[in-house]
Design a protein around this motif. Sequence first.
Motif, PDB file in Angstrom:
ATOM      1  N   GLU A  45      12.619 -31.058 -34.151  1.00 57.94           N
ATOM      2  CA  GLU A  45      11.686 -30.958 -35.446  1.00 57.94           C
ATOM      3  C   GLU A  45      11.769 -29.463 -36.004  1.00 57.94           C
ATOM      4  OE1 GLU A  45      11.035 -32.196 -32.462  1.00 57.94           O
ATOM      5  OE2 GLU A  45       8.939 -32.103 -32.501  1.00 57.94           O
ATOM      6  N   ASP A  46      12.140 -28.471 -35.320  1.00 56.06           N
ATOM      7  CA  ASP A  46      12.355 -27.021 -35.750  1.00 56.06           C
ATOM      8  C   ASP A  46      13.717 -26.889 -36.555  1.00 56.06           C
ATOM      9  OD1 ASP A  46      10.932 -25.856 -32.714  1.00 56.06           O
ATOM     10  OD2 ASP A  46       9.938 -26.288 -34.686  1.00 56.06           O
ATOM     11  N   THR A  47      14.508 -27.995 -36.726  1.00 59.06           N
ATOM     12  CA  THR A  47      15.516 -27.803 -37.391  1.00 59.06           C
ATOM     13  C   THR A  47      15.294 -27.620 -39.094  1.00 59.06           C
ATOM     14  OG1 THR A  47      17.201 -29.219 -36.199  1.00 59.06           O
ATOM     15  CG2 THR A  47      17.694 -29.097 -38.348  1.00 59.06           C
ATOM     16  N   ALA A  48      15.538 -26.559 -39.708  1.00 60.64           N
ATOM     17  CA  ALA A  48      15.303 -26.259 -40.795  1.00 60.64           C
ATOM     18  C   ALA A  48      15.804 -25.039 -41.519  1.00 60.64           C
ATOM     19  CB  ALA A  48      13.589 -25.959 -41.000  1.00 60.64           C
ATOM     20  N   VAL A  49      15.668 -24.824 -42.676  1.00 60.35           N
ATOM     21  CA  VAL A  49      16.301 -23.690 -43.631  1.00 60.35           C
ATOM     22  C   VAL A  49      14.971 -22.472 -43.171  1.00 60.35           C
ATOM     23  CG1 VAL A  49      17.136 -22.491 -45.409  1.00 60.35           C
ATOM     24  CG2 VAL A  49      18.057 -24.540 -44.781  1.00 60.35           C
ATOM     25  N   TYR A  50      15.342 -21.368 -42.712  1.00 62.13           N
ATOM     26  CA  TYR A  50      14.247 -20.479 -42.629  1.00 62.13           C
ATOM     27  C   TYR A  50      14.369 -19.208 -43.640  1.00 62.13           C
ATOM     28  CZ  TYR A  50      12.917 -22.915 -38.418  1.00 62.13           C
ATOM     29  OH  TYR A  50      12.190 -23.658 -37.626  1.00 62.13           O
ATOM     30  N   TYR A  51      13.556 -19.056 -44.487  1.00 65.69           N
ATOM     31  CA  TYR A  51      13.368 -17.990 -45.507  1.00 65.69           C
ATOM     32  C   TYR A  51      12.652 -16.972 -45.248  1.00 65.69           C
ATOM     33  CZ  TYR A  51      15.523 -21.577 -48.685  1.00 65.69           C
ATOM     34  OH  TYR A  51      16.209 -22.503 -49.273  1.00 65.69           O
ATOM     35  N   CYS A  52      12.887 -15.619 -45.618  1.00 67.92           N
ATOM     36  CA  CYS A  52      12.008 -14.677 -45.773  1.00 67.92           C
ATOM     37  C   CYS A  52      11.984 -14.272 -47.214  1.00 67.92           C
ATOM     38  CB  CYS A  52      12.695 -13.447 -45.006  1.00 67.92           C
ATOM     39  SG  CYS A  52      14.163 -12.540 -45.803  1.00 67.92           S
ATOM     40  N   ALA A  53      10.551 -13.713 -47.498  1.00 60.34           N
ATOM     41  CA  ALA A  53      10.425 -13.257 -48.659  1.00 60.34           C
ATOM     42  C   ALA A  53       9.421 -12.263 -48.885  1.00 60.34           C
ATOM     43  CB  ALA A  53       9.586 -14.633 -49.593  1.00 60.34           C
ATOM     44  N   ARG A  54       9.491 -11.599 -50.150  1.00 54.75           N
ATOM     45  CA  ARG A  54       8.613 -10.416 -50.184  1.00 54.75           C
ATOM     46  C   ARG A  54       7.294 -11.052 -51.005  1.00 54.75           C
ATOM     47  NH1 ARG A  54       8.460  -5.476 -54.161  1.00 54.75           N
ATOM     48  NH2 ARG A  54       8.200  -7.097 -55.742  1.00 54.75           N
ATOM     49  N   GLU A  55       6.173 -10.245 -50.381  1.00 51.72           N
ATOM     50  CA  GLU A  55       4.747 -10.852 -50.839  1.00 51.72           C
ATOM     51  C   GLU A  55       4.718  -9.743 -52.013  1.00 51.72           C
ATOM     52  OE1 GLU A  55       1.606 -11.458 -48.385  1.00 51.72           O
ATOM     53  OE2 GLU A  55       2.594 -12.690 -47.053  1.00 51.72           O
ATOM     54  N   PHE A  56       4.023 -10.175 -53.101  1.00 48.11           N
ATOM     55  CA  PHE A  56       3.617  -9.234 -54.325  1.00 48.11           C
ATOM     56  C   PHE A  56       2.287  -9.586 -54.572  1.00 48.11           C
ATOM     57  CE2 PHE A  56       4.671  -6.010 -57.339  1.00 48.11           C
ATOM     58  CZ  PHE A  56       4.056  -6.547 -58.603  1.00 48.11           C
ATOM     59  N   LEU A  57       1.469  -8.440 -54.899  1.00 48.93           N
ATOM     60  CA  LEU A  57       0.242  -8.602 -55.213  1.00 48.93           C
ATOM     61  C   LEU A  57       0.139  -8.574 -56.855  1.00 48.93           C
ATOM     62  CD1 LEU A  57      -2.786  -9.276 -54.536  1.00 48.93           C
ATOM     63  CD2 LEU A  57      -2.985  -6.639 -54.476  1.00 48.93           C
ATOM     64  N   THR A  58      -0.135  -9.519 -57.612  1.00 54.43           N
ATOM     65  CA  THR A  58       0.004  -9.308 -59.203  1.00 54.43           C
ATOM     66  C   THR A  58      -1.470  -8.835 -59.573  1.00 54.43           C
ATOM     67  OG1 THR A  58      -0.973 -11.358 -59.460  1.00 54.43           O
ATOM     68  CG2 THR A  58       1.254 -11.558 -59.324  1.00 54.43           C
ATOM     69  N   ILE A  59      -1.526  -8.147 -60.930  1.00 48.98           N
ATOM     70  CA  ILE A  59      -2.491  -7.869 -61.377  1.00 48.98           C
ATOM     71  C   ILE A  59      -3.807  -8.629 -61.481  1.00 48.98           C
ATOM     72  CG2 ILE A  59      -1.005  -6.195 -62.942  1.00 48.98           C
ATOM     73  CD1 ILE A  59      -1.612  -8.396 -65.197  1.00 48.98           C
ATOM     74  N   PHE A  60      -3.529  -9.897 -61.013  1.00 50.43           N
ATOM     75  CA  PHE A  60      -4.860 -10.729 -61.202  1.00 50.43           C
ATOM     76  C   PHE A  60      -5.229 -10.863 -59.874  1.00 50.43           C
ATOM     77  CE2 PHE A  60      -4.079 -11.722 -65.410  1.00 50.43           C
ATOM     78  CZ  PHE A  60      -3.224 -12.075 -65.683  1.00 50.43           C
ATOM     79  N   GLY A  61      -4.599  -9.994 -58.843  1.00 49.53           N
ATOM     80  CA  GLY A  61      -4.907 -10.229 -57.485  1.00 49.53           C
ATOM     81  C   GLY A  61      -4.423 -11.396 -56.618  1.00 49.53           C
ATOM     82  N   VAL A  62      -3.432 -12.159 -57.590  1.00 51.40           N
ATOM     83  CA  VAL A  62      -2.819 -13.482 -56.845  1.00 51.40           C
ATOM     84  C   VAL A  62      -1.628 -12.722 -56.031  1.00 51.40           C
ATOM     85  CG1 VAL A  62      -1.629 -15.504 -57.368  1.00 51.40           C
ATOM     86  CG2 VAL A  62      -3.719 -14.555 -58.694  1.00 51.40           C
ATOM     87  N   ILE A  63      -1.501 -13.346 -54.847  1.00 52.47           N
ATOM     88  CA  ILE A  63      -0.043 -13.096 -54.150  1.00 52.47           C
ATOM     89  C   ILE A  63       0.888 -13.981 -54.440  1.00 52.47           C
ATOM     90  CG2 ILE A  63       0.786 -12.916 -51.658  1.00 52.47           C
ATOM     91  CD1 ILE A  63      -1.927 -11.731 -50.678  1.00 52.47           C
ATOM     92  N   VAL A  64       2.059 -13.485 -54.805  1.00 53.62           N
ATOM     93  CA  VAL A  64       3.289 -14.446 -54.981  1.00 53.62           C
ATOM     94  C   VAL A  64       4.277 -14.037 -54.129  1.00 53.62           C
ATOM     95  CG1 VAL A  64       2.655 -14.754 -57.542  1.00 53.62           C
ATOM     96  CG2 VAL A  64       4.220 -12.887 -56.816  1.00 53.62           C
ATOM     97  N   PHE A  65       5.426 -14.829 -53.936  1.00 56.68           N
ATOM     98  CA  PHE A  65       6.600 -14.481 -53.118  1.00 56.68           C
ATOM     99  C   PHE A  65       7.648 -14.357 -54.009  1.00 56.68           C
ATOM    100  CE2 PHE A  65       3.799 -15.368 -50.069  1.00 56.68           C
ATOM    101  CZ  PHE A  65       3.856 -16.579 -49.416  1.00 56.68           C
ATOM    102  N   ASP A  66       8.134 -13.133 -54.404  1.00 62.33           N
ATOM    103  CA  ASP A  66       8.942 -12.929 -55.741  1.00 62.33           C
ATOM    104  C   ASP A  66       9.889 -12.557 -55.665  1.00 62.33           C
ATOM    105  OD1 ASP A  66       8.262  -9.380 -56.765  1.00 62.33           O
ATOM    106  OD2 ASP A  66       8.241 -10.270 -54.876  1.00 62.33           O
ATOM    107  N   SER A  67      10.721 -12.230 -54.302  1.00 68.04           N
ATOM    108  CA  SER A  67      11.856 -12.002 -53.840  1.00 68.04           C
ATOM    109  C   SER A  67      12.313 -12.787 -52.573  1.00 68.04           C
ATOM    110  CB  SER A  67      12.380 -10.731 -53.659  1.00 68.04           C
ATOM    111  OG  SER A  67      12.042  -9.915 -54.705  1.00 68.04           O
ATOM    112  N   TRP A  68      13.391 -13.545 -52.503  1.00 67.08           N
ATOM    113  CA  TRP A  68      13.359 -14.278 -51.478  1.00 67.08           C
ATOM    114  C   TRP A  68      14.985 -13.901 -50.886  1.00 67.08           C
ATOM    115  CZ3 TRP A  68      10.676 -19.001 -49.945  1.00 67.08           C
ATOM    116  CH2 TRP A  68       9.490 -19.425 -50.935  1.00 67.08           C
ATOM    117  N   GLY A  69      15.034 -14.151 -49.415  1.00 69.22           N
ATOM    118  CA  GLY A  69      16.363 -14.121 -48.888  1.00 69.22           C
ATOM    119  C   GLY A  69      16.950 -15.411 -48.975  1.00 69.22           C
ATOM    120  N   GLN A  70      18.266 -15.592 -48.552  1.00 71.77           N
ATOM    121  CA  GLN A  70      19.138 -16.748 -49.066  1.00 71.77           C
ATOM    122  C   GLN A  70      18.841 -18.065 -48.225  1.00 71.77           C
ATOM    123  OE1 GLN A  70      20.113 -14.420 -47.244  1.00 71.77           O
ATOM    124  NE2 GLN A  70      22.004 -14.816 -45.934  1.00 71.77           N
TER     125      GLN A  70
END
Lengths: 108, 122
Positions: free
Chosen positions: B89-114
């Motif tokens: 069940e662990d078969t999957a695509v695994y991604y890393c991503a950068r978290e970014f805190l926007t001006i509204f205080g909302v965290i987004v994942f704005d850059s992703w690995g392939q």
Amino acid sequence: DIQMTQSPSSLSASVGDRVTVTCRASQTIDIYLNWYQQKPGKAPKLLIYGASSLQSGVPSRFSGSGSGTDFTLTISSLQPEDFATYYCQQSYSAPIFTFGPGTKLYIK
Amino acid sequence: QVQLVQSGAEVKKPGSSVKVSCKASGGTFNSHTITWVRQAPGQGPEWMGRIIPKFDTRYYAQRFQGRVTITADESTSTAYMELSSLRSEDTAVYYCAREFLTIFGVIVFDSWGQGTLITVSS
């Protein structure tokens, strides 16, 4: 944990159509809601953050609305490159994050 | 804008472990928070955990507690995600991503690995 649901799970539409996707949170998340687009074999791409703010470089035909528990993503006039899967994601409960199950947009 | 490059696909046996790397370029590595997300075939993304390299602070999703370890090497600007006791069940695509805190205080994942495909099969 906050659960996210999306509707519909799939949607067929034509180029030029206006399309709306809905996302619902199991509890209030204020505006801590983001939308991502994913194409096959690619990583998700951020489209909308804070429920309604357009990420830099994203076409203005994409828009988001909502607050609390109910949110929508609207594409005003579908383009061929918009056929993809769309996910909502909450960051209200950061550092725990939850994605919705996705809405797959097909060409009619 | 930070760029994230991940290690290649792997096939693992049930019960074994896998370690996926995520090398960052652009920006200052220890100013980023790196998050890990996986996506099983035909499923939505699932958040696994995150690390703040500057403080070596980690946080894991409860369902992966005890099986996942996220680390970072500031000298090489690389984050790692190790998952143990692998099952099919662990078969999957695994991604890393950068978290970014926007001006509204909302965290987004704005850059992703392939993405890195991990296949668990006997």
